[in-house]
Write an enzyme that holds these catalytic residues in place. Structure first.
Site, short mmCIF file in Angstrom:
data_model
loop_
_atom_site.label_atom_id
_atom_site.label_comp_id
_atom_site.label_asym_id
_atom_site.label_seq_id
_atom_site.Cartn_x
_atom_site.Cartn_y
_atom_site.Cartn_z
N CYS A 91 0.74 -1.21 -0.08
CA CYS A 91 0.18 0.15 -0.06
C CYS A 91 0.88 1.22 -0.07
O CYS A 91 0.90 1.97 -1.00
CB CYS A 91 -1.03 -0.21 1.05
N ARG B 134 5.44 -8.90 1.16
CA ARG B 134 5.29 -8.29 -0.10
C ARG B 134 5.91 -6.95 0.00
O ARG B 134 5.70 -6.13 1.17
CB ARG B 134 3.82 -8.15 -0.46
#
Length: 240
Positions: free
Chosen positions: A80, A151
């Site tokens: 994000c 990630r």
């Protein structure tokens, strides 16, 4: 239709934006704002480090002011905050505007792994330790605390930079599947801290609850003589 569905299951309630574009844009700038704010504190931390001022003490003092935004320095990864700014920057360039502040924040945050590794190397030299003979313990590799998500983790950048200084390392993260880490990054991850070992360099990269619970004895038990501790999250007892 989306709002009617979501408000049936989201106890906190929903906000009905005027359009999908507005909804997506609001989510993007939420992450962009955090990215830029953290990059500012990271840059300040780099400056204070060179001056010889403890950044955490400065932030603690600044937090006494009612309107101070208490962001912390550190590694900014994930899917994000570390990604959304590029979406907005891409669209911005398409319409003929270069978003200098957004891209500058990304540049600062992307180089933090390299900066931290360089700081560690300088600290070992200052303590008359030979980096190539030091063993580092890296605590945490996920992009944030108490989750298993690796990630776009910037701890990987730190690890790669340490290798350039020939510093060997062990990585411990109780939340990460070791097979996932090996497949994604080629890194060997331990679930538990090998307390039978001693380390010249300790790097607290992710503030997992497991690490926050350590007392002074836990920290001392893994520190070799002339050790260096780099606490990126401000949880290690200061008396060390």
């Amino acid at each position: 239709k989306i709002d009617n569905l979501y408000k049936k299951i989201i106890k906190a309630g929903t906000y009905l934006a005027l359009s999908i574009k507005v909804a997506e844009a609001s989510k993007i700038i939420e992450n962009v704002q955090r990215d830029v704010n953290i990059s500012l504190i990271n840059e300040i931390a780099i400056i204070f480090n060179r001056i010889g001022i403890d950044t955490s003490e400065v932030l603690e003092a600044s937090s006494t002011k009612w309107n101070f935004l208490n962001f912390k320095p550190g590694l900014v990864g994930g899917h994000c905050i570390g990604v959304d700014p590029y979406y907005l920057a891409y669209k911005s360039k398409q319409i003929g505007y270069t978003p200098n502040v957004i891209l500058s924040g990304r540049k600062v945050n992307n180089k933090m792994g390299k900066h931290i590794a360089s700081s560690i190397n300088k600290l070992t030299v200052a303590k008359r330790l030979k980096p190539e003979k030091c063993k580092a313990l890296i605590l945490g590799i996920t992009f944030k605390e108490n989750c298993s998500d690796i990630r776009n983790t910037k701890v990987y950048d730190l690890v790669q930079s340490l290798k350039k200084f020939n510093i060997e390392h062990d990585i411990v993260d109780p939340y990460v599947n070791s097979e996932d880490a090996l497949r994604e990054y080629g890194l060997k991850i331990f679930c538990d801290i090998p307390f039978q070992k001693k380390y010249s360099i300790i790097i607290l990269a992710v503030a997992h609850n497991n690490f926050c619970k350590f007392d002074i004895c836990n920290w001392e038990s893994i520190c070799d003589d002339g050790y260096v501790i780099l606490d990126l999250k401000g949880i290690v007892p200061r008396i060390l």
